[in-house]
Motif scaffolding. Sequence first.
Motif, mmCIF file in Angstrom:
data_model
loop_
_atom_site.group_PDB
_atom_site.id
_atom_site.type_symbol
_atom_site.label_atom_id
_atom_site.label_comp_id
_atom_site.label_asym_id
_atom_site.label_seq_id
_atom_site.Cartn_x
_atom_site.Cartn_y
_atom_site.Cartn_z
ATOM 1 N N TYR A 165 11.600 -31.322 49.817
ATOM 2 C CA TYR A 165 11.184 -29.943 49.568
ATOM 3 C C TYR A 165 9.872 -29.619 50.277
ATOM 4 N N LEU A 166 8.941 -30.569 50.293
ATOM 5 C CA LEU A 166 7.603 -30.283 50.802
ATOM 6 C C LEU A 166 7.593 -29.787 52.246
ATOM 7 N N PRO A 167 8.272 -30.450 53.205
ATOM 8 C CA PRO A 167 8.214 -29.930 54.577
ATOM 9 C C PRO A 167 8.923 -28.598 54.750
ATOM 10 N N GLN A 168 9.755 -28.193 53.796
ATOM 11 C CA GLN A 168 10.325 -26.852 53.861
ATOM 12 C C GLN A 168 9.374 -25.808 53.279
ATOM 13 N N ALA A 169 8.503 -26.214 52.403
ATOM 14 C CA ALA A 169 7.613 -25.276 51.715
ATOM 15 C C ALA A 169 6.220 -25.222 52.325
ATOM 16 N N LEU A 170 5.849 -26.224 53.128
ATOM 17 C CA LEU A 170 4.495 -26.311 53.654
ATOM 18 C C LEU A 170 4.519 -26.387 55.174
ATOM 19 N N SER A 171 3.491 -25.843 55.796
ATOM 20 C CA SER A 171 3.349 -25.967 57.242
ATOM 21 C C SER A 171 2.814 -27.355 57.580
ATOM 22 N N GLU A 172 2.827 -27.690 58.876
ATOM 23 C CA GLU A 172 2.309 -28.997 59.300
ATOM 24 C C GLU A 172 0.866 -29.175 58.877
ATOM 25 N N ARG A 173 0.071 -28.094 58.913
ATOM 26 C CA ARG A 173 -1.333 -28.186 58.536
ATOM 27 C C ARG A 173 -1.509 -28.429 57.047
ATOM 28 N N GLU A 174 -0.511 -28.078 56.258
ATOM 29 C CA GLU A 174 -0.619 -28.226 54.810
ATOM 30 C C GLU A 174 0.083 -29.477 54.291
ATOM 31 N N ALA A 375 -11.539 -49.695 42.418
ATOM 32 C CA ALA A 375 -11.571 -48.274 42.766
ATOM 33 C C ALA A 375 -11.431 -48.077 44.272
ATOM 34 N N LEU A 376 -12.169 -48.869 45.063
ATOM 35 C CA LEU A 376 -12.119 -48.702 46.519
ATOM 36 C C LEU A 376 -10.805 -49.225 47.089
ATOM 37 N N LEU A 377 -10.299 -50.308 46.529
ATOM 38 C CA LEU A 377 -9.000 -50.823 46.965
ATOM 39 C C LEU A 377 -7.919 -49.747 46.802
ATOM 40 N N SER A 378 -7.893 -49.101 45.645
ATOM 41 C CA SER A 378 -6.869 -48.089 45.403
ATOM 42 C C SER A 378 -7.156 -46.816 46.197
ATOM 43 N N LEU A 379 -8.436 -46.483 46.409
ATOM 44 C CA LEU A 379 -8.770 -45.321 47.237
ATOM 45 C C LEU A 379 -8.210 -45.505 48.651
ATOM 46 N N PHE A 380 -8.410 -46.688 49.218
ATOM 47 C CA PHE A 380 -7.894 -46.932 50.564
ATOM 48 C C PHE A 380 -6.367 -46.992 50.565
ATOM 49 N N ALA A 381 -5.764 -47.396 49.456
ATOM 50 C CA ALA A 381 -4.295 -47.354 49.358
ATOM 51 C C ALA A 381 -3.803 -45.913 49.429
ATOM 52 N N GLY A 382 -4.558 -44.977 48.845
ATOM 53 C CA GLY A 382 -4.216 -43.559 48.964
ATOM 54 C C GLY A 382 -4.318 -43.071 50.401
ATOM 55 N N LEU A 383 -5.392 -43.476 51.096
ATOM 56 C CA LEU A 383 -5.541 -43.120 52.512
ATOM 57 C C LEU A 383 -4.406 -43.705 53.349
ATOM 58 N N TYR A 384 -3.919 -44.856 52.936
ATOM 59 C CA TYR A 384 -2.856 -45.550 53.670
ATOM 60 C C TYR A 384 -1.502 -44.868 53.487
ATOM 61 N N SER A 385 -1.179 -44.466 52.259
ATOM 62 C CA SER A 385 0.189 -44.035 51.954
ATOM 63 C C SER A 385 0.467 -42.577 52.263
ATOM 64 N N VAL A 386 -0.472 -41.686 51.983
ATOM 65 C CA VAL A 386 -0.194 -40.252 52.120
ATOM 66 C C VAL A 386 0.181 -39.868 53.557
ATOM 67 N N PRO A 387 -0.576 -40.306 54.590
ATOM 68 C CA PRO A 387 -0.160 -39.939 55.952
ATOM 69 C C PRO A 387 1.205 -40.494 56.327
ATOM 70 N N MET A 388 1.567 -41.669 55.795
ATOM 71 C CA MET A 388 2.883 -42.227 56.107
ATOM 72 C C MET A 388 3.990 -41.369 55.506
ATOM 73 N N TYR A 389 3.812 -40.938 54.269
ATOM 74 C CA TYR A 389 4.807 -40.049 53.667
ATOM 75 C C TYR A 389 4.927 -38.757 54.476
ATOM 76 N N ALA A 390 3.787 -38.185 54.858
ATOM 77 C CA ALA A 390 3.811 -36.942 55.629
ATOM 78 C C ALA A 390 4.481 -37.149 56.983
ATOM 79 N N LEU A 391 4.233 -38.297 57.620
ATOM 80 C CA LEU A 391 4.838 -38.574 58.923
ATOM 81 C C LEU A 391 6.353 -38.672 58.808
ATOM 82 N N ILE A 392 6.849 -39.348 57.771
ATOM 83 C CA ILE A 392 8.295 -39.458 57.578
ATOM 84 C C ILE A 392 8.908 -38.072 57.407
ATOM 85 N N GLN A 393 8.258 -37.216 56.625
ATOM 86 C CA GLN A 393 8.775 -35.870 56.422
ATOM 87 C C GLN A 393 8.767 -35.068 57.714
#
Length: 667
Positions: A165-174, A375-393
């Motif tokens: 749903y997300l890539p249909q509802a959001l632009s590349e910038r979003e 806290a920092l380990l999980s923060l960097f895990a967030g930086l790691y995963s979100v762009p990968m999900y966006a790239l797949i979409q």
Amino acid sequence: MRVEKAAPVAAVPIAPTGSTGVITPPEPQARPNQFALLKQRRFAPFFWTQFSGAANDNLFKFAFTVMVTYQLGVGWLPPALAGLVIGALFILPFLLFSATSGQLTDKFEKTRIIRFVKNLEVLIMLVAAVGFLGRSANVQAAVLLGCTFLMGLHSTLFGPVKFAYLPQALSERELTGGNGMVEMGTFVAILLGNIVGGLMVAVPGVGAHYVALSCVLLALAGRAVAQFIPLAPATDPGLRINWNPVTETWRNLRLARDNMVVFRSMLGISWMWFFGAVFLSQFPSFAKEVLHGNEQVASLLLVVFSIGIGTGSLLCEVLSRRHVEIGLVPLGAIGMSVFAVDLYFAVRGLPGAALMGMAGFIAQHAHWRVMLDLALLSLFAGLYSVPMYALIQLRSRPTHRARIIAANNILNALFMIVSAILAGGLLGAGFSIPQIFLFVGLANAVVAFYIFMLVPEYLLRFVALIASRCVYRFRIRGDEHIPLQGAAVLVCNHVSFVDPVLLMAASPRPIYFLMDHRIFKLPVLGWLFRLARAIPIAPRSEDPAAYEAAFEAAAKVLRDGDLLALFPEGGITRDGELQAFKGGIMKILENAERDGLSVPVVPLALTNLWGSFFSRVEQVKGRKVAMVRPFRRGVFSRVGLNAGPAIPATEVQPELLRVRVAALMKT
């Protein structure tokens, strides 16, 4: 630069809803930040729908686990195995039905599926309420185990539609910001569900009643909010459903492998779930046996971990400048390894102690390092995963997107199962919990390095990210003129040896560069540009074969629908002034016309780079050379890139391009 061809994206960008309730394209200037999305109908109802579902999953599962462990006393379900059995039943539907779920999401309108899933959740929670309120422990356990499986099915059906749903509802910038919000919301919902479920079920006498009522109300709230989600059209309505999960799973994996960047990104995400599952599964034992804390300390670790994930997910939009910036992935992988290893050293010297509560745990300064590492380990895990999900979409073919996401869910489930088996095996072999954390941290470094060598785009974007954030203060204007899809030629002035790196940082898409063959002889940059698969070109008088091969390679880039960048001056400026443009651009456009393409040309201008780190800055024996005093302007010097409107191929002339670039250099 190019590593893998980007598939065209259907139905983006999208913002407000029309009178029909269908998501429709926004105005070009409408680019709200990730928090502003919560005020818009195209995102807010969807966000709260998935938030309520994740919260309900975890409230139900954790309350049920606590009941089995402390209250029910069922002989055939020992407390020691309760968590394992409940977790396995919940994840089993992901293996069995993800492939079918992906097909349904591609075939049917997505909001219709979301509402069906929320209806199903309401029915499951009504049955679960009967289980929580039952009088026979054996019947309660059996009913709730059945509901656990059904809630896993509910999540399995929702998974592909959520990310499709997300890539249909959001632009590349979003897209990065939207994924960050969803990731943050999911972990906050997991945290709240676990905490509230544990507290409610522990209330003497009426705890099960509170849980039953809360599960039903959450399901009803999610269904009510889902009614406001705009319609999202089917991407492959003619698809014939294959009901065989085994053959369809294999087919989905083969679909994903058609685009290796997408497939290897799926492996990267699955590895992140492997990594995270090891830590999350060991928190109770880690808190008790290593940190000498009670249940409150175990909950505190979960809170710290969830806050870190949420913070990292939200930071992605800021750090990526609102593009899909996969350069954050290597940064995230580095942080995950560094702080996993440091966590091992942080607990090595902790003395033995009696079991302590949260206040006593926080009062000891040695524990602050442990919490900071988590806290920092999980923060960097967030930086790691979100762009990968966006790239797949973004890179998946729109007609197959949900099926590829379903394949990703299957891989995630398999990796989590393997992580549980591996952790159990290591414990059985005599490893301590900190040693397991150390092992996983070191393994993460090896796996990340392997993935980045297989998919150099991650590493290249990381280099571009560092150059544009740490070496320079890089400002981009007019980047909306760089097309998000389709073939185009980018032409730019040539000021320094890192001009291609900065252009990488400015474009959300991979770029192929046509570059002077001599730059490939430089020790570090030469390796980088070879990794980027840049096209070397030599003068025709020097090497006619290489000259023609370069133009044929450039023609193929455009035939494939990708971006081609060149520096028409033919070399780095030696005095900071714009030089005459050579005629190679005309040959490129003629070859494109021969292939039946009319390719737009986008003028770009790098500004304020002359005299910076990597430009020609001083006279040595009568020649201006590079980097004699590379830090003469200091660290973080301001540089910029200005992009102008595309010029149709029929209007392009070298002198016109030079005039346009010169004008952009002055803006």
